[in-house]
Design a protein around this motif. Sequence first.
Motif, PDB file in Angstrom:
ATOM      1  N   PHE A 240       0.925  -1.160  -0.004  1.00 12.18           N
ATOM      2  CA  PHE A 240       0.098  -0.013   0.240  1.00 12.18           C
ATOM      3  C   PHE A 240       0.893   1.019  -0.038  1.00 12.18           C
ATOM      4  O   PHE A 240       1.919   1.090   0.901  1.00 12.18           O
ATOM      5  N   PRO A 241       0.511   2.294  -0.585  1.00 13.22           N
ATOM      6  CA  PRO A 241       1.453   3.511  -0.752  1.00 13.22           C
ATOM      7  C   PRO A 241       2.182   3.918   0.618  1.00 13.22           C
ATOM      8  O   PRO A 241       1.683   3.806   1.741  1.00 13.22           O
ATOM      9  N   ASP A 242       3.542   3.776   0.392  1.00 11.97           N
ATOM     10  CA  ASP A 242       4.531   4.354   1.575  1.00 11.97           C
ATOM     11  C   ASP A 242       4.528   3.063   2.652  1.00 11.97           C
ATOM     12  O   ASP A 242       4.788   3.486   3.813  1.00 11.97           O
ATOM     13  N   GLU A 243       4.167   1.923   2.332  1.00 11.99           N
ATOM     14  CA  GLU A 243       4.343   1.050   3.320  1.00 11.99           C
ATOM     15  C   GLU A 243       5.796   0.752   3.460  1.00 11.99           C
ATOM     16  O   GLU A 243       6.609   0.387   2.716  1.00 11.99           O
ATOM     17  N   SER A 244       6.112   1.173   4.860  1.00 13.79           N
ATOM     18  CA  SER A 244       7.422   0.792   5.317  1.00 13.79           C
ATOM     19  C   SER A 244       7.759  -0.682   5.572  1.00 13.79           C
ATOM     20  O   SER A 244       6.935  -1.510   5.633  1.00 13.79           O
ATOM     21  N   GLU A 245       9.308  -1.108   5.609  1.00  6.46           N
ATOM     22  CA  GLU A 245       9.432  -2.520   6.078  1.00  6.46           C
ATOM     23  C   GLU A 245       8.965  -2.939   7.614  1.00  6.46           C
ATOM     24  O   GLU A 245       8.703  -3.720   7.721  1.00  6.46           O
ATOM     25  N   GLU A 246       8.885  -1.785   8.319  1.00  4.91           N
ATOM     26  CA  GLU A 246       8.312  -1.950   9.711  1.00  4.91           C
ATOM     27  C   GLU A 246       6.895  -2.235   9.628  1.00  4.91           C
ATOM     28  O   GLU A 246       6.334  -3.215  10.365  1.00  4.91           O
ATOM     29  N   ASP A 247       6.201  -1.604   8.676  1.00  9.51           N
ATOM     30  CA  ASP A 247       4.696  -1.683   8.468  1.00  9.51           C
ATOM     31  C   ASP A 247       4.404  -3.316   7.924  1.00  9.51           C
ATOM     32  O   ASP A 247       3.882  -4.182   8.447  1.00  9.51           O
ATOM     33  N   PHE A 248       5.220  -3.605   7.253  1.00 13.85           N
ATOM     34  CA  PHE A 248       5.297  -5.019   6.640  1.00 13.85           C
ATOM     35  C   PHE A 248       5.635  -5.997   7.794  1.00 13.85           C
ATOM     36  O   PHE A 248       4.749  -7.281   7.860  1.00 13.85           O
ATOM     37  N   GLU A 249       6.686  -5.761   8.491  1.00 12.08           N
ATOM     38  CA  GLU A 249       7.094  -6.695   9.407  1.00 12.08           C
ATOM     39  C   GLU A 249       5.691  -7.251  10.442  1.00 12.08           C
ATOM     40  O   GLU A 249       5.606  -7.985  11.183  1.00 12.08           O
ATOM     41  N   ARG A 250       4.966  -5.894  10.640  1.00 11.74           N
ATOM     42  CA  ARG A 250       3.814  -6.001  11.635  1.00 11.74           C
ATOM     43  C   ARG A 250       2.876  -7.046  11.107  1.00 11.74           C
ATOM     44  O   ARG A 250       2.011  -7.656  11.387  1.00 11.74           O
ATOM     45  N   THR A 251       2.987  -6.977   9.548  1.00 11.95           N
ATOM     46  CA  THR A 251       1.825  -7.796   8.825  1.00 11.95           C
ATOM     47  C   THR A 251       2.310  -9.280   9.079  1.00 11.95           C
ATOM     48  O   THR A 251       1.582 -10.284   9.200  1.00 11.95           O
ATOM     49  N   LEU A 252       3.631  -9.580   8.998  1.00  9.19           N
ATOM     50  CA  LEU A 252       4.034 -10.877   9.143  1.00  9.19           C
ATOM     51  C   LEU A 252       3.891 -11.356  10.712  1.00  9.19           C
ATOM     52  O   LEU A 252       3.541 -12.469  10.705  1.00  9.19           O
ATOM     53  N   ASP A 253       3.887 -10.395  11.594  1.00  9.39           N
ATOM     54  CA  ASP A 253       3.664 -10.679  12.946  1.00  9.39           C
ATOM     55  C   ASP A 253       2.454 -11.133  13.089  1.00  9.39           C
ATOM     56  O   ASP A 253       2.128 -12.130  13.753  1.00  9.39           O
ATOM     57  N   LEU A 254       1.485 -10.305  12.531  1.00 15.13           N
ATOM     58  CA  LEU A 254      -0.014 -10.779  12.597  1.00 15.13           C
ATOM     59  C   LEU A 254      -0.487 -12.033  11.831  1.00 15.13           C
ATOM     60  O   LEU A 254      -1.061 -12.877  12.271  1.00 15.13           O
ATOM     61  N   VAL A 255       0.389 -12.366  10.723  1.00 13.37           N
ATOM     62  CA  VAL A 255       0.074 -13.465  10.233  1.00 13.37           C
ATOM     63  C   VAL A 255       0.550 -14.793  10.892  1.00 13.37           C
ATOM     64  O   VAL A 255      -0.011 -15.846  11.210  1.00 13.37           O
TER      65      VAL A 255
END
Length: 461
Positions: free
Chosen positions: A331-346
Amino acid sequence: MERRAFVSEKELEYQRECAERVRAVHAGETAWVDTYGCQQNEADSERMRGMLRDMGYILVSDEHADVVVINSCAVREHAEQRVFGNIGHMTHTKKENPNMKIILAGCMAGEETVREKVRRSYRHVDALLDTTSFWRLPETLLRLYEDGGRIIEDGEPDSRIAEELPVVRTSPYKAHVSIMYGCNNFCSYCIVPYVRGRERSRLPEDVIREVRELAESGCHDIMLLGQNVNSYSGGGKSFAELLAACAELEGDFVLRFMTSHPKDCSRELIDVIASHPKVERHIHLPVQSGSDEILRRMNRRYTAEHYISLIDYAREKIPGVIFTSDIIIGFPDESEEDFERTLDLVRRVRYDSLFTFIYSKRSGTPAAEMPDPVTHAEKVERFRRLNALQDSITLEDRAPLVGRTMRVHIDGESRTGELNLTARTQDGRLVSLKGSTELIGGWHTVKVTGVSTFSLSAELA
Ligand code: SF4
């Protein structure tokens, strides 16, 4: 009060009169409804096929038909380009059969930019019918035949519900039942509220009657449909109350529903699933991202913490429940940190499977205007990492199923491989097995022999 949101009996009677007049001249001609997109479009297409059948058309799957209705999807721009490509191709078909009528229906027909493009550049398209007015198909065809010209009307979506339209269902065993239309949520990446209009719910008695008739006719797999079923509010009933009422009907069927929104998914709904065995033990709950900042920019109006509290509550109340979800990467301007949070949720939720998408810009939505410095290559890499994680979770959690017996509904033939039949478990997992086609349409007990990220393989027990 409530009935004001419905198309009147007088208007429906007029459509039936138009259908009769079309039938008098055109019975025996052919018609094709070509469907793109989601289950809601599939359900709308079944109604359009019903109207065409009542007008005397022979239903075919052939672009050389005398009437071609393209029921289009606007969710992704490349899907729109595909539709325009196919329509462009039909200029030749129409030259061969100048009496042919081409109608562009569905979500694209509700877009101002599409209307303009069709007016200017696709002059062989005879009419547009958006998702709120497809019940006018008989009147539209009659006007095209009797008055000539084209029907491309501007204006607001109709926003009323037409009940009791005829229907030709794709399968006698599986059915979609729309319970509501439109969406009020305006997620910042989504075009649906602009093309399908505001939320409106069918009356519970109309939905329950349709589900009862399906169950009585031997339908075994009934999916309640809406863009956001959790905000259903027909006749003062909540979705949980409607689901409970449908699940208490007689019959050997499984009740599924789609799509849920985490901000509206109530504990009351989870309690109904827990206490009604006919409701599938599977919740498709699109999370989209594990980062609260991205969720805020998506205008999703829940946090990862709230989402996880729903999952935990459902796991506590519904033993064995499985979850699936949709996730947008990049999603626009998704940072690596944002993405890591998605991985944590999964990792925390452990979905049975995921529908993952790389964000693609949709003109006309707020997200399309957001700056996005993240490169496509980075997005592809994140997409790969997310899918690798989910695949490992799916395989690990499905492995203990091997050797177990379970009840499945055999619903069709497979086009590939030696496992020639396809089935679904009561919690919605896809199963492949070998057997006689005479088994199609029934519930059977099978033993799981293998698992993959896509499906389970099984043999008759
Ligand atoms: S809930 Fe959001 S994503 Fe779903 S249809 Fe409505 S606006 Fe689109």
